[in-house]
Design a protein around this motif. Structure first.
Motif, PDB file in Angstrom:
ATOM      1  N   THR A 130      14.401  77.329  50.623  1.00  0.00           N
ATOM      2  CA  THR A 130      15.519  77.693  51.374  1.00  0.00           C
ATOM      3  C   THR A 130      15.016  77.517  52.966  1.00  0.00           C
ATOM      4  O   THR A 130      13.942  77.798  53.202  1.00  0.00           O
ATOM      5  CB  THR A 130      16.115  78.996  51.258  1.00  0.00           C
ATOM      6  OG1 THR A 130      16.446  79.386  49.758  1.00  0.00           O
ATOM      7  CG2 THR A 130      17.146  79.311  51.851  1.00  0.00           C
ATOM      8  N   GLU A 131      15.839  77.004  53.772  1.00  0.00           N
ATOM      9  CA  GLU A 131      15.661  76.581  55.388  1.00  0.00           C
ATOM     10  C   GLU A 131      15.327  77.868  55.747  1.00  0.00           C
ATOM     11  O   GLU A 131      16.083  78.953  55.725  1.00  0.00           O
ATOM     12  CB  GLU A 131      16.616  75.751  55.892  1.00  0.00           C
ATOM     13  CG  GLU A 131      16.673  74.367  55.377  1.00  0.00           C
ATOM     14  CD  GLU A 131      18.180  74.049  55.634  1.00  0.00           C
ATOM     15  OE1 GLU A 131      18.915  74.279  56.370  1.00  0.00           O
ATOM     16  OE2 GLU A 131      18.466  72.829  54.700  1.00  0.00           O
ATOM     17  N   THR A 132      14.191  78.109  56.672  1.00  0.00           N
ATOM     18  CA  THR A 132      14.160  79.184  57.604  1.00  0.00           C
ATOM     19  C   THR A 132      14.988  78.909  58.739  1.00  0.00           C
ATOM     20  O   THR A 132      15.411  77.885  59.253  1.00  0.00           O
ATOM     21  CB  THR A 132      12.774  79.131  58.043  1.00  0.00           C
ATOM     22  OG1 THR A 132      11.914  78.975  57.055  1.00  0.00           O
ATOM     23  CG2 THR A 132      12.231  80.542  58.639  1.00  0.00           C
ATOM     24  N   ASP A 150      17.334 105.193  47.138  1.00  0.00           N
ATOM     25  CA  ASP A 150      18.066 104.433  46.000  1.00  0.00           C
ATOM     26  C   ASP A 150      17.587 104.767  44.668  1.00  0.00           C
ATOM     27  O   ASP A 150      16.614 104.874  44.383  1.00  0.00           O
ATOM     28  CB  ASP A 150      17.685 102.777  46.247  1.00  0.00           C
ATOM     29  CG  ASP A 150      18.711 101.895  45.148  1.00  0.00           C
ATOM     30  OD1 ASP A 150      19.593 101.613  45.518  1.00  0.00           O
ATOM     31  OD2 ASP A 150      17.770 101.656  44.265  1.00  0.00           O
ATOM     32  N   ASN A 205      17.709 103.286  41.892  1.00  0.00           N
ATOM     33  CA  ASN A 205      16.910 102.201  41.054  1.00  0.00           C
ATOM     34  C   ASN A 205      15.593 102.146  41.434  1.00  0.00           C
ATOM     35  O   ASN A 205      14.544 101.915  41.018  1.00  0.00           O
ATOM     36  CB  ASN A 205      17.692 100.938  41.170  1.00  0.00           C
ATOM     37  CG  ASN A 205      18.875 100.651  40.296  1.00  0.00           C
ATOM     38  OD1 ASN A 205      18.896 101.519  39.225  1.00  0.00           O
ATOM     39  ND2 ASN A 205      19.669  99.888  40.600  1.00  0.00           N
ATOM     40  N   LEU A 206      15.367 102.206  42.889  1.00  0.00           N
ATOM     41  CA  LEU A 206      13.716 102.352  43.480  1.00  0.00           C
ATOM     42  C   LEU A 206      13.310 103.793  42.949  1.00  0.00           C
ATOM     43  O   LEU A 206      12.174 103.602  42.728  1.00  0.00           O
ATOM     44  CB  LEU A 206      13.987 102.360  44.914  1.00  0.00           C
ATOM     45  CG  LEU A 206      14.099 100.887  45.496  1.00  0.00           C
ATOM     46  CD1 LEU A 206      14.172 101.162  47.153  1.00  0.00           C
ATOM     47  CD2 LEU A 206      12.796 100.150  45.509  1.00  0.00           C
ATOM     48  N   GLN A 222       2.641 109.113  46.805  1.00  0.00           N
ATOM     49  CA  GLN A 222       2.788 107.854  47.050  1.00  0.00           C
ATOM     50  C   GLN A 222       4.347 107.659  47.232  1.00  0.00           C
ATOM     51  O   GLN A 222       5.110 107.014  48.059  1.00  0.00           O
ATOM     52  CB  GLN A 222       2.395 106.997  45.740  1.00  0.00           C
ATOM     53  CG  GLN A 222       1.100 106.595  45.539  1.00  0.00           C
ATOM     54  CD  GLN A 222       0.711 105.920  44.245  1.00  0.00           C
ATOM     55  OE1 GLN A 222       1.168 106.380  43.503  1.00  0.00           O
ATOM     56  NE2 GLN A 222      -0.438 105.169  44.402  1.00  0.00           N
ATOM     57  N   TYR A 269       5.659 106.151  50.202  1.00  0.00           N
ATOM     58  CA  TYR A 269       6.367 104.491  50.303  1.00  0.00           C
ATOM     59  C   TYR A 269       7.788 104.414  50.013  1.00  0.00           C
ATOM     60  O   TYR A 269       8.547 103.571  50.190  1.00  0.00           O
ATOM     61  CB  TYR A 269       5.728 103.666  49.116  1.00  0.00           C
ATOM     62  CG  TYR A 269       4.222 103.600  49.309  1.00  0.00           C
ATOM     63  CD1 TYR A 269       3.702 103.054  50.760  1.00  0.00           C
ATOM     64  CD2 TYR A 269       3.134 104.091  48.419  1.00  0.00           C
ATOM     65  CE1 TYR A 269       2.297 102.925  50.578  1.00  0.00           C
ATOM     66  CE2 TYR A 269       1.823 103.939  48.585  1.00  0.00           C
ATOM     67  CZ  TYR A 269       1.385 103.383  50.095  1.00  0.00           C
ATOM     68  OH  TYR A 269      -0.090 103.406  50.107  1.00  0.00           O
ATOM     69  N   LEU A 270       8.164 105.677  49.643  1.00  0.00           N
ATOM     70  CA  LEU A 270       9.672 105.444  49.217  1.00  0.00           C
ATOM     71  C   LEU A 270      10.744 106.578  49.956  1.00  0.00           C
ATOM     72  O   LEU A 270      11.656 106.208  50.792  1.00  0.00           O
ATOM     73  CB  LEU A 270       9.794 105.827  47.726  1.00  0.00           C
ATOM     74  CG  LEU A 270      11.583 105.899  47.072  1.00  0.00           C
ATOM     75  CD1 LEU A 270      12.285 104.648  47.416  1.00  0.00           C
ATOM     76  CD2 LEU A 270      11.558 106.060  45.707  1.00  0.00           C
ATOM     77  N   PRO A 304      10.361 106.324  54.235  1.00  0.00           N
ATOM     78  CA  PRO A 304      11.176 105.270  54.725  1.00  0.00           C
ATOM     79  C   PRO A 304      12.460 105.523  54.507  1.00  0.00           C
ATOM     80  O   PRO A 304      13.429 105.057  55.418  1.00  0.00           O
ATOM     81  CB  PRO A 304      10.443 104.060  54.252  1.00  0.00           C
ATOM     82  CG  PRO A 304       9.319 104.359  53.406  1.00  0.00           C
ATOM     83  CD  PRO A 304       9.514 105.817  53.214  1.00  0.00           C
ATOM     84  N   SER A 305      12.868 105.896  53.488  1.00  0.00           N
ATOM     85  CA  SER A 305      14.354 105.793  53.175  1.00  0.00           C
ATOM     86  C   SER A 305      15.025 107.040  54.173  1.00  0.00           C
ATOM     87  O   SER A 305      16.196 106.791  54.461  1.00  0.00           O
ATOM     88  CB  SER A 305      14.890 106.433  51.545  1.00  0.00           C
ATOM     89  OG  SER A 305      14.194 105.386  50.820  1.00  0.00           O
ATOM     90  N   GLY A 353      13.967  98.240  63.775  1.00  0.00           N
ATOM     91  CA  GLY A 353      14.735  97.033  64.062  1.00  0.00           C
ATOM     92  C   GLY A 353      14.557  95.920  63.167  1.00  0.00           C
ATOM     93  O   GLY A 353      15.325  95.033  63.252  1.00  0.00           O
ATOM     94  N   ASN A 354      13.586  96.095  62.333  1.00  0.00           N
ATOM     95  CA  ASN A 354      13.121  94.867  61.430  1.00  0.00           C
ATOM     96  C   ASN A 354      14.174  94.762  59.951  1.00  0.00           C
ATOM     97  O   ASN A 354      14.365  93.790  59.546  1.00  0.00           O
ATOM     98  CB  ASN A 354      11.883  94.945  61.134  1.00  0.00           C
ATOM     99  CG  ASN A 354      10.833  94.216  62.095  1.00  0.00           C
ATOM    100  OD1 ASN A 354      11.397  93.185  62.629  1.00  0.00           O
ATOM    101  ND2 ASN A 354       9.759  94.611  62.109  1.00  0.00           N
ATOM    102  N   TRP A 355      14.667  95.947  59.943  1.00  0.00           N
ATOM    103  CA  TRP A 355      15.216  95.894  58.480  1.00  0.00           C
ATOM    104  C   TRP A 355      16.803  96.765  58.326  1.00  0.00           C
ATOM    105  O   TRP A 355      17.664  96.584  57.673  1.00  0.00           O
ATOM    106  CB  TRP A 355      14.252  96.584  57.453  1.00  0.00           C
ATOM    107  CG  TRP A 355      13.872  97.887  57.641  1.00  0.00           C
ATOM    108  CD1 TRP A 355      12.865  98.405  58.791  1.00  0.00           C
ATOM    109  CD2 TRP A 355      14.367  99.293  57.433  1.00  0.00           C
ATOM    110  NE1 TRP A 355      12.878  99.994  58.729  1.00  0.00           N
ATOM    111  CE2 TRP A 355      13.669 100.329  58.041  1.00  0.00           C
ATOM    112  CE3 TRP A 355      15.373  99.392  56.403  1.00  0.00           C
ATOM    113  CZ2 TRP A 355      13.798 101.578  57.374  1.00  0.00           C
ATOM    114  CZ3 TRP A 355      15.494 100.593  55.993  1.00  0.00           C
ATOM    115  CH2 TRP A 355      15.138 101.818  56.528  1.00  0.00           C
ATOM    116  N   VAL A 415      19.514  96.184  63.521  1.00  0.00           N
ATOM    117  CA  VAL A 415      18.974  94.744  63.459  1.00  0.00           C
ATOM    118  C   VAL A 415      20.366  93.916  64.571  1.00  0.00           C
ATOM    119  O   VAL A 415      21.475  94.519  64.360  1.00  0.00           O
ATOM    120  CB  VAL A 415      19.237  94.466  62.087  1.00  0.00           C
ATOM    121  CG1 VAL A 415      19.494  92.911  62.073  1.00  0.00           C
ATOM    122  CG2 VAL A 415      18.169  94.690  61.328  1.00  0.00           C
TER     123      VAL A 415
END
Lengths: 277, 260
Positions: A3-5, A162, A164-165, A178, A182-183, A186-187, A266-268, A273
């Motif tokens: 896919t094109e960037t 989430d 499912n996560l 953990q 990691y979950l 951040p959530s 900002g990244n996600w 965003v």
């Protein structure tokens, strides 16, 4: 499978730069124009400075009373930031405990609600009686106001991961630490950052209100006390100067928390965003 | 891929699942899944196919019966799972999303790097390791999810209607990718779907399930040879199998008990 960037062309880059500049230039320009109108009207109608001082008179007062006002400002900043710090630490720790245990939450959440819904003006005199050190008493008052948003948002955030996560972490036998690192953390970040923005402003409000209550006894040297003191002496320009500095502190806290939110999310996250059209 | 002599990998023995509300999601399900098989669970909504898959993964408890893993010891660490949604961590890059199972297993980033890169290469996303999920299309996100399931090199891949939300072109491409990976990695795949055509194209065995209560009503072997390419979809053999599976599925529509 490729896919094109997406790459911004020069037009889009220029547009983005202009957009960024306008975000600063437009509000600054609006404020300058508003101050100009204020100055013009006061001079034109020759309004006495004990009624409404012109911005230039306020600026003069700021320069003249600068050292003493700066000392007061530092007092208010210290009070605000410390209360925000303790509200953040307390909110995160208690929020995490609440998120992990419904029983603990059911036992202690009502206390948090009582603290939140009781006006700080009503509690402050009591705190000032029970806590001998004025600064500590003011700190407690400001903390009470800033604490609740952090607590409730942290609880909601930690529970919003989430499902499912969550299953995925179960599938891969994640340890509780953990899972938290990691979950869950951040959530919870978007909720926490939103709460921090609110709590930053509330901490300042709490500090100012508490200073007003304590200031009547002449015990503190924060900006709110200076406003009160100036009003007693009918020094209106100094009142405006102190008020201006309170606003500066509020704006600085807002900008700092907004910057932090952008840096972290900002990244996600959709709230921070920036989309290219 | 599977042969008559292949050892049994999963033995689902008279398994039922009843939820607290009284709903029977799966009743008396018995199946033996051999190593290397590509099995599709096919059925209408509410037939318990996802519940069955989750029970195999250990994500949902079994009410009665037993699920045993034959041969090697297959703990949860050895299962790759692909959800209906890509289920990626939006705050993590593609690399970190794929690295997650290894990170949770205590594998250092340095050691994991070649494996993550290999998994990403397998799904054609090597160039996107530093991208965030929001920068990817739906199909690409699903590829990341597949790479994450493959990175632990588990031999059992469970897929819960992974391509249901994708457009047909993307779904066809991903179908071929999954078939290729199944053969290359010698995987055992259990694939939940509600598409007759998808199940016939992919599988060498289609387990048809009925709803209310969820149960197995047909177990159809698809004997068409592998590798299967797009032109398989145009063959009479494919059409015949689709007809057989469709008939089995149609029969389930009249057998449900609404009261359950």
């Amino acid at each position: 499978m490729t896919t094109e960037t997406p790459v911004l062309n020069s037009d889009q880059q220029r547009h983005a730069r202009v957009d960024r500049a306008m975000r600063i230039v437009l509000p600054v320009l609006t404020i300058v124009v508003a101050l100009g109108i204020w100055e013009g009207l006061v001079r034109y109608y020759q309004v006495p400075k004990y009624l409404i001082p012109a911005p230039s008179v306020i600026a003069e007062t700021l320069v003249k009373d600068g050292p003493s006002l700066m000392g007061s400002m530092w007092f208010t900043i210290k009070l605000t930031l410390l209360s925000l710090f303790f509200a953040t630490v307390g909110g995160i720790i208690l929020g995490s405990i609440f998120a992990l245990s419904r029983t603990v939450e059911m036992c202690f959440f009502p206390f948090a609600v009582i603290l939140q819904v009781t006006p700080v003006v009503a509690i402050a005199p009591l705190i000032l009686i029970y806590v001998r050190d004025t600064f500590s008493a003011l700190l407690i008052c400001a903390w009470i106001v800033a604490f609740f948003p952090i607590l409730s948002s942290t609880v909601i955030g930690l529970r919003s991961a989430d499902h499912n996560l969550r299953d995925l972490f179960t599938l891969y036998r994640a340890t509780p630490l953990q899972r938290l690192r990691y979950l869950l953390a951040p959530s919870a970040l978007p909720y926490f950052m939103a709460a921090l923005k609110i709590a930053g402003g509330l901490a300042l409000i709490g500090a100012v209100v508490a200073e007003f209550v304590a200031g009547t006894a002449g015990q503190s040297t924060g900006l709110a006390s200076r406003i009160l003191e100036s009003s007693f002496r009918n020094e209106i320009p100094r009142m405006f100067a102190a008020l201006f500095l309170v606003s500066v502190v509020g704006i600085a806290i807002f900008l700092a928390t907004s910057w932090l939110s952008r840096a972290v999310l900002g990244n996600w996250h959709e709230s921070e965003v920036r989309r290219e059209n | 891929m599977s042969t008559a002599t292949a050892p049994t990998l999963i033995n689902i023995d008279n398994v039922s699942k009843q939820y607290g509300s009284g709903l029977i999601a799966v009743r008396d399900m018995s199946l033996k899944i051999e190593q290397g098989q590509f099995v599709s669970f096919l059925g209408p909504s509410g037939c318990g196919k996802s519940t069955a898959l989750r029970m195999i993964a250990g994500l949902t408890s079994v009410s009665t019966g037993q699920i045993r893993f034959g041969g090697e010891d297959h703990g949860p660490q050895d299962i790759g799972f692909v959800f209906q949604e890509p289920t990626l961590m939006p705050w993590a890059t593609v690399f970190n999303n794929v690295y997650l199972p290894l990170r949770l297993a205590g594998v250092s980033r340095k050691k994991a790097e070649p494996r993550v890169e290999d998994a990403l290469a397998q799904v054609g996303l090597s160039k996107f390791a530093k991208s965030y999920p929001r920068e990817l299309s739906g199909g690409m996100k699903m590829r990341v999810s597949i790479a994450r399931a493959l990175v632990t090199r588990s031999r059992l891949l469970l897929m819960d209607e992974p391509f249901a939300a994708l457009d047909e072109m993307t779904r066809f491409k991903l179908n071929n990718d999954v078939l290729r990976l199944w053969q290359e990695y010698n995987l055992t795949v259990i694939f939940v779907t509600h598409s007759v055509y998808e199940s016939v194209y992919l599988s060498n065995r289609v387990v048809v399930m009925a709803a209310r209560p969820g149960r197995v009503v047909s177990d159809i072997e698809i004997q068409a040879p592998y590798p299967r390419a797009e032109n398989f979809r145009n063959t009479p053999e494919y059409a015949n199998y689709c007809a057989v599976v469709s008939d089995a599925l149609n029969e389930t529509l009249d057998t449900g008990d609404i009261n359950h």
